[in-house]
Enzyme design. Structure first.
Site, PDB file in Angstrom:
ATOM      1  CG  ASP A 117      -5.717  -0.755   6.036  1.00  0.00           C
ATOM      2  OD1 ASP A 117      -5.305  -1.847   5.614  1.00  0.00           O
ATOM      3  OD2 ASP A 117      -5.671  -0.447   7.245  1.00  0.00           O
TER       4      ASP A 117
ATOM      5  CE  LYS B  32      -2.850  -7.532  12.279  1.00  0.00           C
ATOM      6  NZ  LYS B  32      -3.057  -6.129  12.154  1.00  0.00           N
TER       7      LYS B  32
ATOM      8  NE  ARG C 158      16.342   8.695  12.348  1.00  0.00           N
ATOM      9  CZ  ARG C 158      16.951   9.807  11.912  1.00  0.00           C
ATOM     10  NH1 ARG C 158      16.550  10.404  10.816  1.00  0.00           N
ATOM     11  NH2 ARG C 158      17.963  10.327  12.579  1.00  0.00           N
TER      12      ARG C 158
ATOM     13  CE1 TYR D 116      -6.865  -2.617  14.520  1.00  0.00           C
ATOM     14  CE2 TYR D 116      -5.465  -0.734  14.042  1.00  0.00           C
ATOM     15  CZ  TYR D 116      -5.757  -1.846  14.804  1.00  0.00           C
ATOM     16  OH  TYR D 116      -4.950  -2.180  15.848  1.00  0.00           O
TER      17      TYR D 116
HETATM   18  C1  LIG Z   1      -6.981  -3.256   8.718  1.00  0.00           C
HETATM   19  C2  LIG Z   1      -5.867  -2.895   9.652  1.00  0.00           C
HETATM   20  N1  LIG Z   1      -5.129  -1.810   9.397  1.00  0.00           N
HETATM   21  C3  LIG Z   1      -4.108  -1.445  10.205  1.00  0.00           C
HETATM   22  C4  LIG Z   1      -3.802  -2.154  11.345  1.00  0.00           C
HETATM   23  C5  LIG Z   1      -2.675  -1.699  12.234  1.00  0.00           C
HETATM   24  O1  LIG Z   1      -1.551  -2.487  12.018  1.00  0.00           O
HETATM   25  P1  LIG Z   1      -0.431  -2.820  13.139  1.00  0.00           P
HETATM   26  O2  LIG Z   1      -1.121  -3.604  14.220  1.00  0.00           O
HETATM   27  O3  LIG Z   1       0.588  -3.598  12.387  1.00  0.00           O
HETATM   28  O4  LIG Z   1       0.073  -1.513  13.641  1.00  0.00           O
HETATM   29  C6  LIG Z   1      -4.547  -3.301  11.637  1.00  0.00           C
HETATM   30  C7  LIG Z   1      -4.236  -4.084  12.850  1.00  0.00           C
HETATM   31  O5  LIG Z   1      -4.976  -4.940  13.259  1.00  0.00           O
HETATM   32  C8  LIG Z   1      -5.614  -3.673  10.774  1.00  0.00           C
HETATM   33  O6  LIG Z   1      -6.353  -4.753  11.013  1.00  0.00           O
END
Ligand SMILES: Cc1ncc(COP(=O)(O)O)c(C=O)c1O
Length: 396
Positions: free
Chosen positions: A175, A200, A51, A103
């Site tokens: 992000d 992604k 961890r 998001y």
């Molecule tokens: C722009 C963005 N940030 C964060 C996330 C969250 O990521 P995760 O689904 O890997 O937890 C997503 C998920 O679709 C996203 O599109």
């Protein structure tokens, strides 16, 4: 070894982890061990418990830190784990400013979870710097950006927001999921933490859920390392390896997908039934010049607006190539319906206020042949047209 004269594309393959120092293996070894033998309790070894640190995860963490021009990287069990853990840098009564069309999962975390711990928030149109400046409060500690935003592909001027943040002693989190470091490196514009849903484009094959955070300096690295270990939402060694493997082809995947997205966006913009196409690659996109300045390309995601939910239902029934799914940034094109998928956790009035209407669809373009994809979309749109407009009352 990392050579700073190499381009990003080459750095993806020729870096510290090109070959294992001990064996010469050209794929990073997967260390499944949860714990590590210690020879002397006065002098703990480099690793003690997975961890706190694991060699395979660390290979990913150093790779992403290098690619994002950061000080140190951290790998988490999901993008949301990376985002949530980073928010734990805040304390009770702190305030965070957030892009309004963030998001849906990030919205939920801020709106429904952080609030219970006394962390306040304001959602703002991050493209409007006056609105951002006005919304900063004496207790604002973080400005949280998504650029391009999800799903309306709005562009925020990273450097300008960072300037406002620094003047007010706030951190800037970005992000960078939609762009990846192949196209945009926010730390180079002064941001403090870059976050990714590595699920992604970074991993890219719809086969792993993962998150990454990269910090700009040692002080933040110490704090986030402490939080990563305290919360424990770490990425497993095997998933770290999957992300490392995906990263090797990031540049060429994104290059081809972006080329096809450019063609698709322009083709969709000519379709009378489509009310609007959201794509930062259009010269008339309001954020186009800002985006060109801070990113190396418009990326492979775009959204478009059909008249209503019924038209969406019709379109999704007739389109054949993209998978119709939650997620983006994969080898296969992914069509998603923000109102019912990525932004389902946002109340409907909030969605509408942000322009996430029932006619909005988002497409993340994959590696299919662009002509095939265009033809497929045109067929689905033609199917809607066959039943004539207005689409209200269409029977699917
Ligand atoms: C722009 C963005 N940030 C964060 C996330 C969250 O990521 P995760 O689904 O890997 O937890 C997503 C998920 O679709 C996203 O599109």
């Amino acid at each position: 070894m990392t050579d700073h004269s190499h381009t990003f594309q080459t750095k993806l393959l020729h870096n510290k982890h090109k070959a294992d120092e001990e064996t010469g293996a050209v794929s990073v070894p997967i260390h499944h061990a949860s714990t590590f033998h210690q020879t002397d309790f006065d002098q703990p070894g480099r690793y003690d418990y997975s961890r706190s640190g694991n060699p395979t995860r660390e290979a990913l963490e150093t790779t992403i830190a290098n690619l994002e021009s950061g000080f140190r990287g951290f790998a988490f069990a999901s993008g949301m784990a990376a985002i949530s853990t980073s928010f734990m840098l805040l304390s009770q009564r702190d305030h965070v400013l957030v892009s309004e069309d963030v998001y849906g999962g990030t919205y939920r975390m801020i709106h429904d979870v952080l609030i219970r711990f006394g962390i306040e928030h304001t959602f703002v149109d991050m493209t409007n710097l006056e609105e951002v400046a006005t919304a900063i409060q004496p207790n604002t500690k973080v400005i949280y950006i998504e650029t391009p935003s999800n799903p309306l592909l709005k562009i925020t001027d990273i450097q300008a927001v960072v300037k406002l943040a620094k003047a007010n002693e706030c951190l800037t989190f970005v992000d960078n999921t939609f762009m990846t470091p192949a196209l945009q490196r926010p730390l180079e514009f002064g941001a403090d933490i870059v976050l990714h849903s590595a699920t992604k484009f970074i991993a890219g094959h719809s086969d792993v859920v993962a998150g990454l955070a990269v910090v700009r300096n040692e002080q933040l690295a110490e704090k986030l390392s402490f939080l990563q270990n305290s919360f424990g939402s770490i990425l497993s060694p095997h998933d770290s390896w999957l992300v490392l493997r995906g990263l090797k082809t990031l540049h060429c995947r994104l290059e081809q997908s972006s080329r096809s997205a450019f063609r698709l966006a322009h083709a969709l913009a000519k379709e009378p039934i489509i009310e609007e196409v959201y794509y930062p690659g259009f010269s008339f996109h309001p954020g186009h010049s800002t985006h060109l300045y801070q990113a190396a390309g418009p990326g492979a995601v775009l959204s478009f607006r059909l008249p209503d939910e019924n038209a969406v239902r019709f379109f999704t029934k007739h389109v054949q190539l993209p998978v119709y799914a939650v997620s983006l940034g994969a080898v296969e094109s992914i069509l998603s319906y923000p109102a019912k998928m990525s932004h389902a956790s946002m109340p409907s009035e909030e969605r509408k206020k942000r322009g996430i209407t029932d006619g909005l669809l988002r497409i993340s373009v994959g590696l299919e042949n662009a002509d095939d994809l265009l033809q497929d979309f045109q067929n689905a749109l033609a199917a809607i047209k066959r039943y004539d407009t207005p689409t209200r009352g269409l029977q699917v």
